[in-house]
Design an enzyme around this catalytic site. Structure first.
Site, PDB file in Angstrom:
ATOM      1  N   ASP A 157      -1.665  -1.806   6.365  1.00 15.79           N
ATOM      2  CA  ASP A 157      -1.905  -1.396   7.742  1.00 15.79           C
ATOM      3  C   ASP A 157      -3.378  -1.164   8.046  1.00 15.79           C
ATOM      4  O   ASP A 157      -3.750  -0.923   9.181  1.00 15.79           O
ATOM      5  CB  ASP A 157      -1.121  -0.119   8.076  1.00 15.79           C
ATOM      6  CG  ASP A 157      -1.459   1.026   7.120  1.00 15.79           C
ATOM      7  OD1 ASP A 157      -2.316   0.839   6.228  1.00 15.79           O
ATOM      8  OD2 ASP A 157      -0.859   2.105   7.265  1.00 15.79           O
ATOM      9  N   ASP A 173      -6.773  -4.056   4.037  1.00 17.06           N
ATOM     10  CA  ASP A 173      -5.683  -4.908   3.562  1.00 17.06           C
ATOM     11  C   ASP A 173      -5.799  -6.350   4.058  1.00 17.06           C
ATOM     12  O   ASP A 173      -5.085  -7.228   3.575  1.00 17.06           O
ATOM     13  CB  ASP A 173      -4.331  -4.337   4.023  1.00 17.06           C
ATOM     14  CG  ASP A 173      -4.072  -2.951   3.458  1.00 17.06           C
ATOM     15  OD1 ASP A 173      -4.230  -2.785   2.245  1.00 17.06           O
ATOM     16  OD2 ASP A 173      -3.725  -2.050   4.241  1.00 17.06           O
ATOM     17  N   ASP A 225       0.854  -1.182   0.000  1.00 18.36           N
ATOM     18  CA  ASP A 225       0.000   0.000   0.000  1.00 18.36           C
ATOM     19  C   ASP A 225       0.894   1.237   0.000  1.00 18.36           C
ATOM     20  O   ASP A 225       2.118   1.120   0.095  1.00 18.36           O
ATOM     21  CB  ASP A 225      -0.959  -0.004   1.195  1.00 18.36           C
ATOM     22  CG  ASP A 225      -0.228  -0.012   2.532  1.00 18.36           C
ATOM     23  OD1 ASP A 225       0.978  -0.320   2.550  1.00 18.36           O
ATOM     24  OD2 ASP A 225      -0.854   0.282   3.554  1.00 18.36           O
TER      25      ASP A 225
END
Length: 914
Positions: free
Chosen positions: A633, A637, A337
Site C-alpha cells: 500500500d 511497494d 507487507d
C-alpha cells in the site's frame, strides 16, 4: 524557532550552482503509452497471430475460388468470419482495460508548489518545494512533509511517519549517536522525501533532490516496464506453436499422400490436369490449416477474463489489467507487507493492567478518575470522529490508541482535557522516553503530575506502586512488573507505564533541565500493552493460501521481533522455524544472488526491508520459476508491485502503489486476496474447459476434411457451416463456460507449474478419444447416407449403418440437401451435448450440478439450439441446408444426447470409486 548563528544556509549564487549540478527537486513524469500502442499490443497474443496467418491463407483461397467461378460471393464468409473473430477478441480486451484504467486518476500528482521553510542568506524564507536544492537548510515542523532527502542538524522529539517508504508509521529520529537505532531501515539522523513529521521538530541539510532521492528511486522503479509474461500467455504461446506445427504437418501430409496417389494412378503425365489437381490439393491443405486454428479461443479467453474482471469487482477486487484475473490463480508465492495488510494499521490497547481496577472497567472512584484524566491531559493526540463509522487517531499513534481505549470505555477525553488547565509540560522525546504534564485537576481538587512513557524509565522516578493490597515500595514489585513487561515485549507489543503524584507543596521543583527532578516522588499506576492488531480474517486467509500450496513471505520495515510475532499470530511462523527462515534487510542486501537463490524459498520473513529489497526478492523468486503476487500500500511497494506477475495494491494505499499494481483490493482484506486466487484458478479451469470443447471440434473437423481429401470426396460441411460451428457457436460456448461460478474446491489444488502445457494428459485423452468417437460416428453416417435413400431418421437402421461403414464402392448419387442438413445438425448437437461434459471436466459431480446457479450457461445452451434451428430452417443456399422435420429433430436431440449420458455414467463410476 530560534536559529543558531552558524545556520546561514545557501546564497543565491550557491542555489543556482547546486541546481545546475544536482538538478531540480521534481520527479520525472512517466511516459504515457498511446492508445494506438495499447491497441497494437493486443495483436501480440499468440493465437491472434495464428489467426492472422489463417486469415491471409483463407482470403487467398477465397479470391481464387471466386475468380475461377468455383464459388459465389459466399466464399468470402470464411475470411470475414476469421477477421471478425480477430477484431472482436482484440477490441473487447482493449476496451475493457481502457475502461478499468479510467477508474484510476494520474496517480502520482505531487503538489510541487507547496511552501517549505528554508534558511538562505542567513534568513528564514518560504519557497516552493520544487525549488529546494542540495545544500539547502530546511526547517521541519509537525504535520509537514519532508521535501527532499537530508541529514538532521537538530532534532527535538522528532517522530517521522515513514509508512510511504518502509510501511512503519512512527520512527524516532535523533542527532545523538548514542541513541541511533542500529537496525533501523534508514539511519536515525536521516529523513527522506515523502515522509511526514508526526511529532516534534527539526532542521535538516538537503543531500538529495528529485529523482535521486529514495522516493524518486522507488517512483522510477515503479515505471520500468514489466516484461514478465503471464502464465496464461506463456501457455497459449506453447499451444499456438503446437497448433501451428500440427496443422502444417497435416497439410504437408495431405499434399504428399494425394500427390503420391495421383502419380500411382496416372498412366500418362498431363501437366494441365496435374496442375489442377495440385492446386486443388493445396486448397484442401490450406482448408485444414484454417479449420485447425481455434478462431473462438481468443474470444473465449477475452470473454472469460472480461466476465471475471467485472465479477471480481463485486468481491472488492478492482482489476486493472485483464490477465491479472487468471494470473492470481497461478500464484505460487505471495509477498505481503505487514502494516495495513496483515494488521489493521491502527494502534490499539491490547491489554490494560491497572492495579485495583476490576475487569479493567472505569468507574467514578479516585483511581479511575486519575487514569481517565491522566490519559486525556498527558497527551498531544486527538481523535477524528467526523466519520461515524470509523474513528481515527490524529498525531502520535500510540497516544491515539489510549484515547480510543477511553472512547470504547465511554469516556470523552476532550471534555476532561479542556476541564484541566495545563500548568507545565514536558513533551515526549526519544531521549527521555517519557512525557510529563502538571495540571490543576478538577477531579482531585489539587495539582497533579501525570507521567507516561517507557515503563522502565517511569519506574525509575517512582517510590511506590499501586497494588491490590495498597501501595508498596517499588523494590517489592519491580520483578513482577518486569516479568509482565517481558511477556508483552515477546509478543512485539509497545508498553507504556503510567504514574502520578498529587502535589501538596508548591515549592517542589518538578522539572529541571528538561527532565523530571530528583524531588519527584511518583506512584506507579499500571501499564498498557499496545499493538497494531492482526485483521480478524487474516489467519484463516493465510491458512487457505498455505493449504493451496502458496508460499507466503512477509516483507516489512518493522523490527525482526514484531514481524516474527505477527507471523506467529497469523499461523505463518511455526515453532520449528529458525533464524534460517528469516532475514533482515541489511543481511539480505549483503548476500549475493546465488546464496539467496539457495535460501529464498525457505525465507518467511524479511524485516527492516528497504523498497528495492522487495523488488529484488520478486525477481529472484521469478528466477526460481515462481509466479509471484505482491501486496502493498506504500510508495515503497511500487517497484515490487510492478515487477511481479501480479501486483495487489490496497484501496487506501498510496496512488503510486495503485498505479504500479494490476489489482486493487478495495477493502484492504487479505481474504479478498484469497478470493482472487480462487477466482483465478476457477477462471483457468473454465478456459481449459473451453479449450477441451473447441479442440474436440477442431479435431473432428480436421479429420473429416482429411478423410474426405484421402477418399477424393468433398467435405460434407460447407465453409459457412464451419463458420457457425468454429466461430459463432464457439463464442456462445465460451460465454457459457466462462460464466460458470468459481469453486472453493480449487483451493485444495497445488499451484500449476508455469512450464505446464495448457492441455494436460486427461484433456488430451478426452479430446482424442471423444474426437475419434465423433469422427467414426459421423463417417459412418456419411457412408450410410451415401448408400441409403433416406427421407427421415425414423427409417434409420443400425444394421445398414455397420454394413455400409466400409463400403467404398462408387454410388450413383451424392448426398441430398436434406441428408447434408441432417449431418450438419447431428454434428452441431454432438458438440452441444459435449459442452455439458466440458462443464463438468475436472470434477466428479454431475453436469447438472449447480445449473441452478448457472443461468447464463442454460441461456447460452438454449441460444445454440434455437440458433441451429433458425439456420437450418431459414439458412437456405447460404448454409446449403433445408428445413428438418420436427420428428427428426426429436430423434437428433435424443440420439446425440448419448454423449452426455456416457459422460454422466463415467462421472458416477468415478464418484463411487472415490
Amino acid at each position: 524557532m530560534e536559529q543558531k548563528q552558524h545556520l546561514t544556509g545557501l546564497s543565491d549564487q550557491e542555489v543556482v550552482t547546486s541546481r545546475l549540478k544536482y538538478g531540480e527537486n521534481i520527479l520525472t513524469p512517466p511516459k504515457k503509452e498511446s492508445l494506438w500502442s495499447q491497441f497494437i499490443k493486443k495483436f501480440e497474443d499468440p493465437i491472434i497471430r495464428i489467426l492472422l496467418v489463417a486469415l491471409l491463407l483463407s482470403f487467398g483461397v477465397s479470391i481464387y475460388q471466386y475468380t475461377t467461378g468455383m464459388e459465389d460471393a459466399g466464399v468470402f464468409l470464411e475470411p470475414a468470419g476469421i477477421f471478425l473473430a480477430v477484431i472482436l477478441a482484440t477490441m473487447v480486451g482493449f476496451f475493457f482495460e481502457l475502461s478499468a484504467n479510467k477508474k484510476f486518476d494520474v496517480l502520482n500528482q505531487v503538489n510541487d508548489d507547496t511552501l517549505v521553510k528554508v534558511i538562505r542568506n542567513s534568513s528564514i524564507r518560504e519557497i516552493p518545494r520544487k525549488d529546494v536544492v542540495v545544500g539547502d537548510i530546511v526547517i521541519l515542523e509537525t504535520g509537514e512533509e519532508v521535501p527532499a532527502d537530508g541529514i538532521l542538524i537538530e532534532a527535538v522529539s522528532l517522530q517521522i511517519n515513514e509508512s510511504t517508504l518502509t510501511g512503519e508509521p512512527m520512527i524516532g529520529k535523533t542527532v545523538d549517536e548514542a541513541d541511533f537505532e542500529k537496525d533501523a531501515t534508514y539511519p536515525s539522523n536521516e529523513v527522506m522525501k515523502g515522509t511526514t513529521v508526526v511529532d516534534g521538530h527539526g532542521i535538516m541539510r538537503v543531500i538529495k533532490v528529485g529523482d535521486a532521492t529514495e522516493y524518486g528511486k522507488v517512483y522510477e522503479g515503479s515505471q520500468i516496464e514489466n516484461k514478465t509474461k503471464t502464465p496464461l500467455n506463456s501457455q497459449l504461446d506453447t499451444l499456438g506453436r503446437f497448433i501451428t506445427k500440427a496443422s502444417y504437418t497435416i497439410a504437408g501430409l495431405i499434399i504428399i499422400v494425394r500427390m503420391s496417389l495421383y502419380f500411382l494412378h496416372i498412366e500418362t503425365l498431363d501437366w494441365i490436369a496435374m496442375g489442377s489437381y495440385l492446386l486443388n490439393t493445396a486448397m484442401i491443405a490450406v482448408t485444414v490449416i484454417v479449420v485447425a486454428v481455434p478462431e473462438g479461443l481468443p474470444m473465449s479467453v477475452t470473454l472469460s477474463l472480461a466476465l471475471s474482471m467485472k465479477r471480481m469487482l463485486s468481491t472488492n477486487n478492482l482489476v486493472r489489467k485483464m490477465h491479472a484475473c487468471e494470473t492470481m490463480g497461478a500464484a505460487s508465492v505471495i509477498c505481503t507487507d505487514k502494516t495495513g495488510t496483515l494488521t489493521q494499521n491502527q494502534m490499539q490497547v491490547y491489554h490494560a493492567d491497572f492495579a485495583n481496577l476490576k475487569g479493567q472497567e472505569l468507574n467514578d472512584d479516585k483511581l479511575c478518575s486519575l487514569i481517565k484524566e491522566g490519559i486525556s491531559v498527558n497527551s498531544t493526540a486527538f481523535l477524528d470522529e467526523s466519520n461515524p463509522e470509523k474513528t481515527t487517531a490524529l498525531g502520535n499513534p500510540t497516544e491515539g490508541a489510549l484515547l480510543l481505549w477511553l472512547k470504547n470505555k465511554g469516556v470523552n477525553y476532550l471534555t476532561l482535557r479542556e476541564a484541566a488547565p495545563v500548568i507545565d509540560q514536558l513533551t515526549f522525546s526519544t531521549e527521555r522516553k517519557y512525557m510529563a504534564t502538571l495540571v490543576d485537576s478538577p477531579s482531585i481538587g489539587k495539582k497533579v503530575l501525570y507521567v507516561k512513557g517507557a515503563p522502565e524509565y517511569v519506574l525509575a522516578h517512582c517510590k511506590t506502586v499501586l497494588t491490590e493490597t495498597g501501595e508498596l515500595p517499588v523494590e517489592d514489585c519491580k520483578d513482577k512488573i518486569e516479568t509482565e513487561l517481558l511477556r508483552y515485549q515477546e509478543q512485539a507489543m509497545r508498553t507504556l507505564g503510567f504514574a502520578y503524584q498529587i502535589i501538596e507543596n508548591d515549592d517542589i521543583v518538578l522539572f529541571k533541565d528538561g527532565r523530571l527532578s530528583d524531588e519527584v516522588s511518583l506512584t506507579f499506576m499500571g501499564i498498557t500493552a499496545i499493538s497494531d492488531p492482526v485483521r480478524p480474517d487474516v489467519p484463516d486467509a493465510i491458512h487457505q493460501c498455505l493449504d493451496a500450496g502458496i508460499n507466503i513471505k512477509i516483507v516489512t520495515g518493522d523490527t525482526p521481533g514484531t514481524a516474527t510475532e505477527i507471523g506467529r499470530q497469523i499461523g505463518l511462523w511455526k515453532p520449528e522455524d529458525t533464524e534460517y527462515n528469516r532475514i533482515t534487510g541489511t543481511e539480505f542486501a549483503a548476500m549475493d544472488d546465488q546464496s539467496l537463490l539457495d535460501r529464498i524459498m525457505d525465507l518467511k520473513i524479511i524485516s527492516r526491508a528497504r523498497p528495492m529489497d522487495k523488488e529484488r526478492l520478486v525477481k529472484l523468486l521469478q528466477q526460481k520459476g515462481q509466479v509471484v503476487a505482491v501486496t502493498g500500500d506504500g510508495t515503497n511497494d511500487a517497484p515490487a508491485l510492478n515487477a511481479a506477475q501480479v501486483g495487489l495494491s490496497m484501496g487506501d494505499g498510496t496512488t503510486v502503489a495503485k498505479e504500479a499494481s494490476a489489482i486493487t483490493i478495495l477493502d484492504n482484506s487479505f481474504k479478498s486476496i484469497t478470493r482472487a486466487v480462487m477466482w483465478g484458478r476457477s477462471l483457468y479451469q473454465n478456459i481449459r474447459r473451453f479449450i477441451l470443447f473447441q479442440m474436440t471440434i477442431n479435431v473432428v473437423a480436421c479429420l473429416i476434411v482429411l478423410i474426405g481429401a484421402f477418399l477424393g470426396t468433398e467435405s460434407p460441411l460447407t465453409v459457412t457451416q464451419m463458420l457457425w460451428v468454429n466461430l459463432i457457436m464457439d463464442t456462445f460456448a465460451a460465454l457459457a463456460l466462462a460464466s460458470l461460478p468459481p469453486s472453493p474446491k480449487v483451493m485444495k489444488d497445488k499451484p500449476r507449474k508455469i512450464t505446464d502445457f495448457i492441455i494436460n494428459k486427461p484433456m488430451a485423452i478426452r479430446i482424442i478419444g471423444t474426437g475419434f468417437a465423433f469422427v467414426i460416428l459421423l463417417f459412418g453416417l456419411l457412408q450410410y447416407f451415401k448408400h441409403t435413400d433416406i427421407t427421415t431418421l425414423a427409417d434409420f437402421s443400425i444394421l445398414d449403418f455397420f454394413v455400409n461403414f466400409f463400403n467404398f464402392t462408387d454410388v450413383p448419387h451424392g448426398l441430398s440437401v436434406y441428408e447434408l442438413s441432417l449431418f450438419f445438425t447431428i454434428f452441431v448437437m454432438l458438440q452441444f451435448w459435449n459442452m455439458f461434459n466440458a462443464k463438468a471436466f475436472g470434477d466428479t459431480k454431475s453436469a447438472f450440478s449447480g445449473l441452478g446457479h448457472s443461468k447464463q450457461f442454460l441461456s447460452v445452451a438454449l441460444v445454440i439450439v434455437i440458433g441451429q434451428a433458425i439456420i437450418v430452417t431459414f439458412g437456405g443456399k447460404m448454409f446449403n441446408v433445408t428445413p428438418i422435420r420436427f420428428d427428426d429433430w426429436i430423434y437428433i436431440i435424443c440420439g446425440t444426447s448419448i454423449v452426455l449420458w456416457c459422460g454422466e455414467i463415467y462421472r458416477m463410476i468415478r464418484r463411487l470409486l472415490k
